[in-house]
Design a protein around this motif. Structure first.
Motif, mmCIF file in Angstrom:
data_model
loop_
_atom_site.group_PDB
_atom_site.id
_atom_site.type_symbol
_atom_site.label_atom_id
_atom_site.label_comp_id
_atom_site.label_asym_id
_atom_site.label_seq_id
_atom_site.Cartn_x
_atom_site.Cartn_y
_atom_site.Cartn_z
ATOM 1 N N ARG A 213 48.694 58.661 58.047
ATOM 2 C CA ARG A 213 47.379 58.495 57.415
ATOM 3 C C ARG A 213 47.319 57.102 56.781
ATOM 4 O O ARG A 213 48.123 56.779 55.913
ATOM 5 N N ARG A 214 46.379 56.324 57.243
ATOM 6 C CA ARG A 214 46.298 54.903 56.863
ATOM 7 C C ARG A 214 44.972 54.605 56.189
ATOM 8 O O ARG A 214 43.925 55.098 56.595
ATOM 9 N N TRP A 215 45.046 53.774 55.147
ATOM 10 C CA TRP A 215 43.832 53.257 54.517
ATOM 11 C C TRP A 215 44.165 51.902 53.894
ATOM 12 O O TRP A 215 45.265 51.390 54.091
ATOM 13 N N LYS A 216 43.212 51.341 53.165
ATOM 14 C CA LYS A 216 43.429 50.033 52.547
ATOM 15 C C LYS A 216 43.348 50.153 51.027
ATOM 16 O O LYS A 216 42.501 50.881 50.498
ATOM 17 N N ILE A 217 44.232 49.396 50.353
ATOM 18 C CA ILE A 217 44.286 49.424 48.891
ATOM 19 C C ILE A 217 44.072 48.010 48.349
ATOM 20 O O ILE A 217 44.314 47.018 49.049
ATOM 21 N N PRO A 218 43.624 47.886 47.089
ATOM 22 C CA PRO A 218 43.390 46.555 46.514
ATOM 23 C C PRO A 218 44.691 45.784 46.305
ATOM 24 O O PRO A 218 45.744 46.362 46.009
ATOM 25 N N LEU A 219 44.598 44.462 46.450
ATOM 26 C CA LEU A 219 45.774 43.606 46.311
ATOM 27 C C LEU A 219 46.224 43.460 44.859
ATOM 28 O O LEU A 219 47.415 43.354 44.585
ATOM 29 N N GLY A 220 45.275 43.387 43.930
ATOM 30 C CA GLY A 220 45.601 43.101 42.538
ATOM 31 C C GLY A 220 44.656 42.053 41.989
ATOM 32 O O GLY A 220 43.527 41.897 42.468
ATOM 33 N N VAL A 221 45.100 41.315 40.997
ATOM 34 C CA VAL A 221 44.238 40.319 40.345
ATOM 35 C C VAL A 221 43.858 39.225 41.336
ATOM 36 O O VAL A 221 44.719 38.644 42.010
ATOM 37 N N VAL A 222 42.574 38.926 41.412
ATOM 38 C CA VAL A 222 42.056 37.861 42.270
ATOM 39 C C VAL A 222 41.606 36.693 41.403
ATOM 40 O O VAL A 222 40.861 36.887 40.424
ATOM 41 N N ALA A 223 42.056 35.497 41.729
ATOM 42 C CA ALA A 223 41.597 34.273 41.073
ATOM 43 C C ALA A 223 40.423 33.714 41.861
ATOM 44 O O ALA A 223 40.534 33.498 43.072
ATOM 45 N N VAL A 224 39.305 33.503 41.192
ATOM 46 C CA VAL A 224 38.108 32.956 41.827
ATOM 47 C C VAL A 224 37.827 31.581 41.240
ATOM 48 O O VAL A 224 37.763 31.424 40.015
#
Length: 492
Positions: free
Chosen positions: A125-136
């Protein structure tokens, strides 16, 4: 030593307006990133995230007069332009709220066990998870849509990633106002305000990309600045994704058939596009291949007439004004380059738009590489060709771009070949029309081969969320341990 002051500056006068913040020290960046990192679990609930994004859009709209006034005072982009940009910004936030609720971005895939498969297949069972803190890293030319509340921030938050934004020095007061609205929206939605944190300062931007808790970067800016940060991102002990939009020439090819049918219309359209927003759009058509001959003369005459009628413009800051004036002066001095409308300095704080011309044969022979580099501001280069071989030779020398445009006649025999030649050069290929203006839509792609961007991702549209996610597959995992999205559907 005390932290340096951050001032808001009026580009129309070059004078300081007010001090709005102080530059973040290394310790300040560390506190900002750690504060954002601590909010990750609070963003796990998709319903809450969607509500947050919609609340942020509502608060921006409710504060429209204040936000637009602040942005205009710092950028001189004008109330009509900024009013439209704010509407785009709030629409992006609402669009990503819908993306979050829909859930298709999770890309859920379930393979049930099959012992007869070769090799035998377990439960996967596969899905996608957030990477973490994003610098913009905020953009200079879009103080709203590509800055603090813009598409990078909206898509990262939609993915479930907290955001630390490095404000652009051209609009610090606007950035502070927008960040305050986003943080207030977070609290109203039941989230910690530190899901969005703002920092200022050049050194802070360098510290940010190196911070070990920063998991990915979104950048819009210059090739020089973006490449330096990109190199820092991949040189870390643990390299991270760097999604940078750096620069684009946005070539246009106009066929003989197009100018035979509509020379004046095409020339006027180009004039409007390349002077829009004082030529400070990342999609400005900065280079045009147009035919020599009488019909090409009509096209050039319409272009020069339209550009000559454009008023002098204030650029985003005096550094950009100096770079524009120096850039067009150097280009106009090249052997064989003409200037039907001379670009350059006008009054103390303004510039005049212009058109430069050159024989395409010179470029095809490898001369004047400078003309194939972006010049930020209201200028375009028209290279006049005599045959398709010159077109092919010049296109072969172009770098990667955000856009490429073809203007051709109906049933133009040259169109298929030219479209095929333009496609490898850009992320968005237009037939007719002009590239300024980027629709926020599921099928949109705002990116392109380097140096247009540093990745193959888009920064506009629903699929921009994919930049901040990574896939995970669970194997032979009991259902009660799986996230709800990966459990078996209930029996009917």
């Amino acid at each position: 030593m005390s932290a340096a002051a951050v001032w808001s500056v009026d580009p129309r006068t070059g004078k300081r307006r007010e001090q709005v913040a102080t530059e973040a020290t290394a310790a300040g960046v560390d506190r900002a990133v750690r504060a954002a990192h601590a909010t990750r679990e609070s963003l796990a609930d998709r319903t809450v995230r969607a509500a947050f994004l919609r609340t942020a859009a509502d608060l921006l709209d409710a504060s429209a007069d204040e936000v637009v006034a602040a942005a205009d005072a710092e950028t001189a982009l004008g109330v009509p332009r900024l009013t439209g940009e704010l509407a785009r910004t709030s629409a992006q936030l609402r669009s990503f709220a819908a993306v979050v609720e829909d859930g298709a971005y999770l890309d859920v895939r379930i393979d049930l066990p099959d012992p007869t498969a070769v090799p035998p297949r377990p439960d996967l069972r596969r899905w996608k998870i957030p990477l973490g803190v994003v610098a913009v890293y905020a953009a200079s030319n879009f103080p709203l849509a590509f800055s603090v509340p813009g598409g990078d921030t909206a898509s990262a938050l939609a993915a479930g990633c907290p955001v630390v934004v490095k404000a652009h020095p051209d609009h610090p007061a606007t950035s502070e106002l927008a960040a305050a609205l986003l943080r207030r929206a977070a609290v109203k939605a039941g989230l910690p305000e530190d899901v969005v944190v703002l920092v200022h300062g050049f050194d802070a931007g360098v510290e940010l990309v190196r911070h070990p808790l920063v998991a990915a970067v979104g950048f819009t800016g210059s090739v020089r600045g973006g490449r330096a940060l990109f190199d820092a991102a991949v040189a870390r002990p643990v390299p991270i994704p760097f999604h940078g939009e750096l620069g684009s020439l946005n070539p246009v090819v106009v066929t003989p058939g197009a100018v035979a049918e509509r020379a004046e219309e095409t020339g006027a359209g180009l004039a409007g596009s390349m002077t829009l927003g004082a030529g400070q759009f990342c999609t400005k058509p900065g280079f045009v291949l147009a035919p020599a001959g009488p019909d090409g003369d009509r096209f050039l005459a319409a272009l020069t007439e339209g550009v000559a009628q454009a008023a002098p413009a204030v650029l985003l800051d005096h550094r950009m004004r100096t770079a524009f004036v120096d850039g067009v002066t150097e280009r106009a001095a090249l052997d064989g380059v003409g200037a039907p409308v001379v670009p350059g300095a006008a009054a103390e704080h303004t510039v005049t738009p212009g058109v430069l011309t050159v024989d395409a044969a010179r470029l095809a022979a490898g001369e004047h590489a400078l003309l194939l580099e972006e010049c930020f501001g209201p200028v375009t280069v028209v290279a006049r060709y005599t045959d398709e071989a010159e077109i092919a030779a010049v296109l072969g020398r172009l770098p990667g771009n955000l856009t490429a445009t073809l203007h051709c006649a109906d049933e133009d025999p040259a169109a298929p070949g030219l479209l095929a030649a333009l496609t490898p050069l850009a992320g968005r290929v237009l037939v007719g029309g002009w590239p300024t203006g980027v629709a926020v839509a599921a099928a949109q792609h705002h990116g392109g081969p380097y140096p247009a961007t540093t990745s193959t991702a888009t920064s506009v549209g629903a699929t921009a969320i994919e930049r901040w996610l990574r896939p995970v597959a669970y194997q032979s995992t009991p259902l009660h341990l799986l996230p709800p999205e990966l459990r078996d559907a209930p029996e009917a």
